[in-house]
Scaffold this active site. Structure first.
Site, PDB file in Angstrom:
ATOM      1  N   SER A 117       0.817  -1.210   0.000  1.00 50.53           N
ATOM      2  CA  SER A 117       0.000   0.000   0.000  1.00 50.53           C
ATOM      3  C   SER A 117       0.854   1.265   0.000  1.00 50.53           C
ATOM      4  O   SER A 117       0.305   2.365   0.047  1.00 50.53           O
ATOM      5  CB  SER A 117      -0.926   0.008   1.215  1.00 50.53           C
ATOM      6  OG  SER A 117      -0.183  -0.164   2.403  1.00 50.53           O
ATOM      7  N   HIS A 138      -2.719  -2.905  -5.607  1.00 50.16           N
ATOM      8  CA  HIS A 138      -3.135  -2.576  -4.244  1.00 50.16           C
ATOM      9  C   HIS A 138      -4.636  -2.748  -4.085  1.00 50.16           C
ATOM     10  O   HIS A 138      -5.431  -1.946  -4.582  1.00 50.16           O
ATOM     11  CB  HIS A 138      -2.713  -1.148  -3.898  1.00 50.16           C
ATOM     12  CG  HIS A 138      -3.115  -0.723  -2.534  1.00 50.16           C
ATOM     13  ND1 HIS A 138      -3.410   0.589  -2.200  1.00 50.16           N
ATOM     14  CD2 HIS A 138      -3.296  -1.438  -1.383  1.00 50.16           C
ATOM     15  CE1 HIS A 138      -3.744   0.657  -0.925  1.00 50.16           C
ATOM     16  NE2 HIS A 138      -3.689  -0.554  -0.410  1.00 50.16           N
ATOM     17  N   GLU A 150      -5.811  -0.172  -6.962  1.00 52.95           N
ATOM     18  CA  GLU A 150      -4.788   0.697  -7.546  1.00 52.95           C
ATOM     19  C   GLU A 150      -3.781  -0.177  -8.291  1.00 52.95           C
ATOM     20  O   GLU A 150      -3.320  -1.186  -7.753  1.00 52.95           O
ATOM     21  CB  GLU A 150      -4.054   1.493  -6.470  1.00 52.95           C
ATOM     22  CG  GLU A 150      -4.879   2.593  -5.838  1.00 52.95           C
ATOM     23  CD  GLU A 150      -4.108   3.355  -4.768  1.00 52.95           C
ATOM     24  OE1 GLU A 150      -4.244   4.582  -4.718  1.00 52.95           O
ATOM     25  OE2 GLU A 150      -3.382   2.721  -3.976  1.00 52.95           O
ATOM     26  N   ASN A 188      -3.598   6.160  -0.176  1.00 51.14           N
ATOM     27  CA  ASN A 188      -2.932   6.242   1.126  1.00 51.14           C
ATOM     28  C   ASN A 188      -2.087   7.499   1.277  1.00 51.14           C
ATOM     29  O   ASN A 188      -1.841   7.947   2.399  1.00 51.14           O
ATOM     30  CB  ASN A 188      -2.083   4.997   1.369  1.00 51.14           C
ATOM     31  CG  ASN A 188      -2.920   3.833   1.852  1.00 51.14           C
ATOM     32  OD1 ASN A 188      -4.031   4.020   2.347  1.00 51.14           O
ATOM     33  ND2 ASN A 188      -2.420   2.623   1.713  1.00 51.14           N
TER      34      ASN A 188
END
Length: 289
Positions: A117, A138, A150, A188
């Site tokens: 991540s 991700h 992602e 993130n």
């Protein structure tokens, strides 16, 4: 598509396995011990049973999906896989050790993907025999529920690998966001600093846990407050991601909140340890501050 391999049978790995099996794929699920992979398969069976009880899927569909999940004791069987996905804890040394072993069985047309991540895909791929077939993929937790994925190509990742990964993500029913290989990627890079700032606000005594989360739920129209979300993600994972972003950018605005580090040192990791910013030992979560 042939079988896929998943290395890491924790919350994320078992969620990916469930999603893939429900999408019609054969899944080879591995962890450091066979018993962990077996237990993960049992947990997936329980989740499918709940879906059947709620009429989300039929019992026949659930049984067929479970038949497609095969716990394995080592990586050898993964030479059948067209994709191998690493879903281990967010520590680069652990991931690199997995890639070294998985690379030995990765067939010549297969792709190796990391569910990291935050960690650099370019850097991790540089140690592999063929970085062109290494990519970031991700998933978001809980994987069977969250639509987003992602895709993060490294500097050496080929366009063919990107195209195959997009097709795989679409097969799983995901909606795709492409990201450059920057610390924290897209979600993130935005989310974890917000969580970290909420912990600074708590630590400085500006407001208590309940009011911080209430303020963000109602004021930002978020379904869950940042402190409750941190507990759900795992405070150790939050800390690892903040460290990656801070160390990669060198920007002091990303330094982990001292209270976050203290909670992790105490073993208060959130829901998985029954205590974080909330106490989860009872029927309902109760703020601890």
């Amino acid at each position: 598509m042939d079988a896929i391999g998943i290395i890491g049978a924790g919350q994320m790995g078992s969620g990916i396995a469930q999603n893939a099996a429900a999408s019609g794929l054969t899944v080879l699920l591995a962890d450091r011990e066979q018993s962990i992979a077996d237990a993960a398969r049992d947990g997936i069976a329980k989740r499918f049973a709940r879906l059947v009880s709620k009429d989300k899927i039929s019992e026949t569909e659930a049984d067929a999906a479970m038949q497609r999940i095969q716990p394995v004791s080592d990586y050898g069987a993964m030479d059948q896989a067209s994709f191998i996905i690493e879903a281990a804890t967010e520590r680069e040394d652990i991931k690199q050790a997995i890639f070294a072993e998985a690379g030995k069985v990765l067939r010549s047309d297969a792709i190796l993907a990391s569910n990291t991540s935050s960690i650099s895909i370019t850097r991790m791929g540089a140690n592999l025999p063929d970085p062109s077939r290494f990519i970031g993929l991700h998933f978001f937790n809980p994987v069977p529920v969250m639509e987003l994925i992602e895709i993060i190509p490294g500097l050496a990742t080929s366009q063919e690998s990107v195209a195959k990964t997009r097709a795989f993500a679409e097969l799983l029913g995901k909606k795709i966001v492409m990201s450059e290989d920057e610390p924290g990627f897209v979600v993130n890079r935005i989310l974890l600093p917000m969580i970290n700032e909420a912990i600074f606000v708590l630590g400085q005594g500006t407001a208590n846990v309940a009011d911080i989360d209430k303020g963000c739920r109602l004021g930002l129209n978020h379904p869950m407050g940042p402190l409750q979300l941190a507990d759900f993600i795992g405070l150790d994972t939050c800390l690892e991601i903040m460290r990656v972003i801070f160390e990669s950018t060198g920007d002091s605005k990303y330094r982990p909140a001292p209270m976050l580090m203290k909670y992790v040192d105490a073993g208060w990791l959130g829901r998985k340890s029954k205590r974080g910013f909330y106490d989860y030992s009872g029927e309902e979560p109760v703020p601890t501050r």
